[in-house]
Design an enzyme around this catalytic site. Structure first.
Site, short mmCIF file in Angstrom:
data_model
loop_
_atom_site.label_atom_id
_atom_site.label_comp_id
_atom_site.label_asym_id
_atom_site.label_seq_id
_atom_site.Cartn_x
_atom_site.Cartn_y
_atom_site.Cartn_z
N ASP A 82 25.98 5.61 38.76
CA ASP A 82 26.80 5.25 39.92
C ASP A 82 27.69 4.06 39.59
OD1 ASP A 82 27.85 5.26 42.46
OD2 ASP A 82 25.97 4.85 43.49
N GLY A 83 28.71 3.89 40.39
CA GLY A 83 29.61 2.75 40.26
C GLY A 83 29.12 1.57 41.09
N ALA A 84 29.96 0.56 41.23
CA ALA A 84 29.62 -0.61 42.05
C ALA A 84 30.91 -1.26 42.52
CB ALA A 84 28.81 -1.62 41.23
N ASP A 85 30.81 -2.00 43.60
CA ASP A 85 31.95 -2.78 44.06
C ASP A 85 31.97 -4.14 43.39
OD1 ASP A 85 33.03 -0.89 46.03
OD2 ASP A 85 31.06 -1.14 46.93
N LYS A 95 27.24 -2.64 46.72
CA LYS A 95 27.72 -1.27 46.77
C LYS A 95 27.95 -0.87 48.23
CE LYS A 95 25.72 1.85 44.39
NZ LYS A 95 27.08 2.41 44.22
N GLU A 104 22.57 6.31 48.20
CA GLU A 104 22.63 5.74 46.85
C GLU A 104 21.38 4.91 46.56
OE1 GLU A 104 27.51 5.41 46.48
OE2 GLU A 104 26.36 3.64 47.01
C1 5RP Z 1 30.15 3.97 47.18
C2 5RP Z 1 29.95 2.92 46.14
C3 5RP Z 1 30.82 2.99 44.92
O1 5RP Z 1 30.01 3.01 43.81
C4 5RP Z 1 31.70 1.78 44.89
O2 5RP Z 1 32.44 1.70 46.10
C5 5RP Z 1 32.66 1.81 43.69
O3 5RP Z 1 33.63 2.78 43.88
P1 5RP Z 1 34.79 3.07 42.83
O4 5RP Z 1 34.15 3.67 41.64
O5 5RP Z 1 35.69 4.05 43.57
O6 5RP Z 1 35.49 1.79 42.53
O7 5RP Z 1 29.12 2.07 46.24
O8 5RP Z 1 29.36 3.74 48.32
#
Ligand code: 5RP
Length: 220
Positions: A82-85, A95, A104
Site C-alpha cells: 500500500d501507499g501512504a500520505d 494514511k 487498509e
Molecule cells: C488511501 C491511502 C493511500 O495510500 C494514500 O492516500 C496515498 O495515495 P497515493 O498513492 O495516491 O499518493 O491511504 O486511503
C-alpha cells in the site's frame, strides 16, 4: 530528475517482486497502488488472488481479471502492499487520503509483511503536515470534531465523501504528533471513531521509496 507520478510508477512496479507464486496479496488503495496493480496483472496466473482494501481497488483488480478474495477466508496474508500520505523514519504513517483507511488498517493487521510504496514527497521527519483522516460514525461527527479540537486539532469534514463503510471522514489539521502510537490509541478510544489514519502501532515493515533523481531505496 523524474516527477512525482514517475516516482509512484517506479515504486509501484518495483513492489511486484515481493509477490511469490500461489500468494494471496493484500492490495491497498491509491495512485501508487494503481501502478502496482498494473504490474501485478502481468503475473496474475501465478497468484491465488488478492484481498482488496476499497471498492476502487476491487474494480481495478476485477478489470484485470484478478480474483478478489474475502479476508475472512483468505487471511492471514503473507504480504500487504500500500501507499501512504506520509511516512517517517520509523516507518510510521499517515494514511487515508483515499478514505479507505479502515479496510487498509484491517488488512495491514492481518498481514505478516507490510510493504509501503511511496514517492519522495511522502518521506517526512515528523508526521502531521498532512491532515490526519479520521473515519467516524455519521451520528458522532460533531462530537468527535469537538474532541479533536480538545487535542489541539482543527477538524474539517470531508463533506463530499461517504466511505465504503457508510461513514464520514474528518481531516484533522494542526495536530502536534510527537508520539504517533500514543495518539493513534487515544483517538481510537473516542466513542464514534471507527479508525484514524495513524498507522503507527502496526507500521510498515519495508518502505520502497522512489526518489526525484530516479533512484530507489528500500528502507527497513
Ligand atoms: C488511501 C491511502 C493511500 O495510500 C494514500 O492516500 C496515498 O495515495 P497515493 O498513492 O495516491 O499518493 O491511504 O486511503
Amino acid at each position: 530528475m523524474i516527477d512525482q507520478n514517475a516516482q509512484k510508477k517506479l515504486a509501484g512496479e518495483y513492489a511486484v517482486r515481493y509477490v511469490k507464486d500461489d500468494m494471496v496479496v493484500g492490495v491497498g488503495t491509491g495512485s501508487t497502488v494503481k501502478y502496482f496493480i498494473d504490474k501485478l496483472a502481468e503475473i496474475k496466473h501465478k497468484i491465488r488472488g488478492a484481498v482488496s482494501s476499497s471498492s476502487q481497488t476491487t474494480n481495478l483488480l476485477k478489470q484485470y481479471g484478478i480474483a478478489v478474495l474475502d479476508l475472512n477466508s483468505a487471511g492471514p496474508l503473507d504480504i500487504y502492499i500500500d501507499g501512504a500520505d506520509e511516512i517517517n523514519h520509523s516507518l510510521e504513517m499517515i494514511k487515508g487520503g483515499g478514505a479507505a483507511l479502515t479496510q487498509e488498517k484491517i488488512i495491514a493487521a492481518s498481514s505478516r509483511k507490510f510493504i509501503c510504496i511511496a514517492d519522495e514527497s511522502k518521506y517526512v521527519m515528523k508526521l502531521g503536515n498532512f491532515p490526519l483522516p479520521v473515519e467516524v460514525i455519521p451520528l458522532a461527527r460533531s462530537y468527535v470534531a469537538r474532541e479533536m479540537v480538545k487535542l489541539g486539532g482543527a477538524p474539517n469534514w470531508r463533506e463530499e465523501v461517504i466511505t465504503d463503510n457508510g461513514n464520514y471522514i474528518l481531516d484533522v489539521h494542526n495536530l502536534d504528533i510527537l508520539e504517533p502510537i500514543a495518539l493513534e490509541e487515544k483517538i481510537n478510544n473516542i466513542v464514534g471513531v471507527v479508525t484514524n489514519g495513524l498507522f503507527a502501532k502496526r507500521g510498515a515493515d519495508e518502505l520502497v521509496l522512489a526518489k526525484r533523481d530516479g533512484s530507489l531505496d528500500v528502507l527497513r
